[in-house]
Design a protein around this motif. Sequence first.
Motif, PDB file in Angstrom:
ATOM      1  N   TRP A  18      32.049  -2.669   6.377  1.00 20.16           N
ATOM      2  CA  TRP A  18      32.825  -2.389   5.164  1.00 20.16           C
ATOM      3  C   TRP A  18      31.901  -2.465   3.951  1.00 20.16           C
ATOM      4  CZ3 TRP A  18      33.108  -5.946   1.209  1.00 20.16           C
ATOM      5  CH2 TRP A  18      32.833  -7.284   1.528  1.00 20.16           C
ATOM      6  N   GLY A  19      32.249  -1.736   2.909  1.00 23.77           N
ATOM      7  CA  GLY A  19      31.432  -1.759   1.699  1.00 23.77           C
ATOM      8  C   GLY A  19      32.234  -1.292   0.491  1.00 23.77           C
ATOM      9  N   VAL A  20      31.784  -1.726  -0.670  1.00 25.91           N
ATOM     10  CA  VAL A  20      32.446  -1.362  -1.926  1.00 25.91           C
ATOM     11  C   VAL A  20      31.435  -0.629  -2.797  1.00 25.91           C
ATOM     12  CG1 VAL A  20      33.627  -2.255  -3.991  1.00 25.91           C
ATOM     13  CG2 VAL A  20      33.864  -3.467  -1.802  1.00 25.91           C
ATOM     14  N   THR A  21      31.870   0.488  -3.397  1.00 29.07           N
ATOM     15  CA  THR A  21      31.019   1.196  -4.350  1.00 29.07           C
ATOM     16  C   THR A  21      31.646   1.095  -5.737  1.00 29.07           C
ATOM     17  OG1 THR A  21      30.388   2.783  -2.649  1.00 29.07           O
ATOM     18  CG2 THR A  21      29.978   3.435  -4.915  1.00 29.07           C
ATOM     19  N   ALA A  43      39.341   2.574  10.882  1.00 27.48           N
ATOM     20  CA  ALA A  43      38.256   3.315  11.550  1.00 27.48           C
ATOM     21  C   ALA A  43      37.006   2.426  11.599  1.00 27.48           C
ATOM     22  CB  ALA A  43      37.992   4.595  10.779  1.00 27.48           C
ATOM     23  N   ASP A  44      35.873   3.007  12.015  1.00 27.86           N
ATOM     24  CA  ASP A  44      34.641   2.225  12.163  1.00 27.86           C
ATOM     25  C   ASP A  44      34.146   1.655  10.856  1.00 27.86           C
ATOM     26  OD1 ASP A  44      34.706   2.868  14.707  1.00 27.86           O
ATOM     27  OD2 ASP A  44      33.140   4.406  14.644  1.00 27.86           O
ATOM     28  N   SER A  45      34.426   2.379   9.768  1.00 30.41           N
ATOM     29  CA  SER A  45      33.946   1.851   8.498  1.00 30.41           C
ATOM     30  C   SER A  45      35.100   1.812   7.504  1.00 30.41           C
ATOM     31  CB  SER A  45      32.763   2.706   8.013  1.00 30.41           C
ATOM     32  OG  SER A  45      33.150   3.535   6.975  1.00 30.41           O
ATOM     33  N   ARG A  76      46.880  -3.032   7.710  1.00 35.03           N
ATOM     34  CA  ARG A  76      46.053  -2.063   8.448  1.00 35.03           C
ATOM     35  C   ARG A  76      45.353  -2.755   9.623  1.00 35.03           C
ATOM     36  NH1 ARG A  76      43.789   2.491   5.826  1.00 35.03           N
ATOM     37  NH2 ARG A  76      43.022   2.973   7.901  1.00 35.03           N
ATOM     38  N   ILE A  77      44.883  -3.967   9.383  1.00 28.62           N
ATOM     39  CA  ILE A  77      44.210  -4.712  10.457  1.00 28.62           C
ATOM     40  C   ILE A  77      45.213  -4.987  11.581  1.00 28.62           C
ATOM     41  CG2 ILE A  77      43.131  -6.923  11.067  1.00 28.62           C
ATOM     42  CD1 ILE A  77      41.861  -6.965   8.253  1.00 28.62           C
ATOM     43  N   ALA A  78      46.406  -5.470  11.177  1.00 30.48           N
ATOM     44  CA  ALA A  78      47.420  -5.817  12.187  1.00 30.48           C
ATOM     45  C   ALA A  78      47.825  -4.588  12.997  1.00 30.48           C
ATOM     46  CB  ALA A  78      48.637  -6.432  11.509  1.00 30.48           C
ATOM     47  N   ALA A  79      47.870  -3.433  12.329  1.00 28.88           N
ATOM     48  CA  ALA A  79      48.274  -2.202  13.031  1.00 28.88           C
ATOM     49  C   ALA A  79      47.130  -1.627  13.863  1.00 28.88           C
ATOM     50  CB  ALA A  79      48.750  -1.173  12.004  1.00 28.88           C
ATOM     51  N   ASP A 137      39.039   4.374   1.940  1.00 28.98           N
ATOM     52  CA  ASP A 137      40.258   3.665   2.333  1.00 28.98           C
ATOM     53  C   ASP A 137      41.003   3.139   1.108  1.00 28.98           C
ATOM     54  OD1 ASP A 137      40.166   3.340   5.431  1.00 28.98           O
ATOM     55  OD2 ASP A 137      38.119   3.000   4.743  1.00 28.98           O
ATOM     56  N   ILE A 138      40.234   2.666   0.126  1.00 31.22           N
ATOM     57  CA  ILE A 138      40.863   2.178  -1.108  1.00 31.22           C
ATOM     58  C   ILE A 138      40.119   2.791  -2.292  1.00 31.22           C
ATOM     59  CG2 ILE A 138      41.350   0.173  -2.565  1.00 31.22           C
ATOM     60  CD1 ILE A 138      41.405  -1.572  -0.077  1.00 31.22           C
ATOM     61  N   ILE A 139      40.886   3.417  -3.182  1.00 31.26           N
ATOM     62  CA  ILE A 139      40.297   3.841  -4.467  1.00 31.26           C
ATOM     63  C   ILE A 139      41.034   3.073  -5.553  1.00 31.26           C
ATOM     64  CG2 ILE A 139      39.867   5.722  -6.074  1.00 31.26           C
ATOM     65  CD1 ILE A 139      39.778   7.659  -3.765  1.00 31.26           C
ATOM     66  N   SER A 140      40.248   2.371  -6.361  1.00 33.00           N
ATOM     67  CA  SER A 140      40.831   1.569  -7.432  1.00 33.00           C
ATOM     68  C   SER A 140      40.344   2.159  -8.752  1.00 33.00           C
ATOM     69  CB  SER A 140      40.317   0.141  -7.225  1.00 33.00           C
ATOM     70  OG  SER A 140      40.615  -0.644  -8.318  1.00 33.00           O
ATOM     71  N   CYS A 141      41.284   2.619  -9.555  1.00 31.40           N
ATOM     72  CA  CYS A 141      40.892   3.254 -10.820  1.00 31.40           C
ATOM     73  C   CYS A 141      41.780   2.664 -11.920  1.00 31.40           C
ATOM     74  CB  CYS A 141      41.081   4.767 -10.700  1.00 31.40           C
ATOM     75  SG  CYS A 141      40.604   5.666 -12.189  1.00 31.40           S
TER      76      CYS A 141
END
Length: 279
Positions: free
Chosen positions: A142-145, A106-108, A99-102, A216-220
Amino acid sequence: MQALPELGEEEFTLWRRLLEERTGIHLVPQQKAFLQSQLTIRTRELGNISFGQYYDSLHEGLASVVEWSTLVDRLVVKETSFFRHMPTFDFIRDYINQRIAAGSLADSFDVWSVGCATGEEPYTLAMIVNECFETAALDSYWGVTGMDISMPALNFARQGIYSRRKLDLVPPPFRERYFRDHDQLRSQIVPAMRERVCFTNGNVIELKKMPLVKMDIISCNNMLIYFRRWRRRKILNSLAERMKKGGILVIGLGEIVDWEHPLLEPVADDSVQAYVCVK
Ligand SMILES: C[S@@+](CC[C@H](N)C(=O)[O-])C[C@H]1O[C@@H](n2cnc3c(N)ncnc32)[C@H](O)[C@@H]1O
């Protein structure tokens, strides 16, 4: 030694139903002894009240909410570890780098660990995102919940203090960088990572009550296995609605086999179970 009070079949059915209605967790008949021992411990702590009195107390007043939270913490499986399934985290790292390379971020950049237990998974995700962003010299937000139904697990997670044994699976460069000695036996996640991760109490079967923030990422991982199949599908459908276009949903391998969603495409990689949001 005191004999365990007996949990009859009818009572077991009542307790199973209550737990499933409120948390989604489906106890199988083989877990009756486990439930009975947890109820025994708790009812003894409360002054040897009967299972029936305890059941009733979970239905009345504000105190019942607090007591329910205590019981749930005793009944859920909170087993977890840092870097628990390495192929999943390798996949996530490669995904972020792509995603970074492409240039398609978005802003967050928002990451959600659903059923985060004592925090090892969200902190692992934070370390990975940090490595990717830093290598690319990106300074966007960026942030993780981390979300879980167990309050004690979340309180533990917020401290970010783990026994050194728990660090065994952490690759040495990450151990060096992201942990500091707390005392002789324990290490703590460094403040810069703790600031990136927030922990929130939530019930995955009541996602509609939570604000609809797109991720952007959901980890379940390793949570859906405790639910019936129809409920796993329902939960995944609500998670799908919370993904940004281009985002990924990662679940434990084999936790669902026959699920599809119009917004998502499965990732063709046998070592992970993941879906990309294409619309
Ligand atoms: C086995 S742990 C998985 C931890 C981590 N995701 C991992 O893979 O290592 C499962 C977690 O799901 C949480 N959980 C169970 N039912 C839940 C629900 N209805 N809502 C939110 N969390 C729940 C439990 O409290 C527990 O911490």
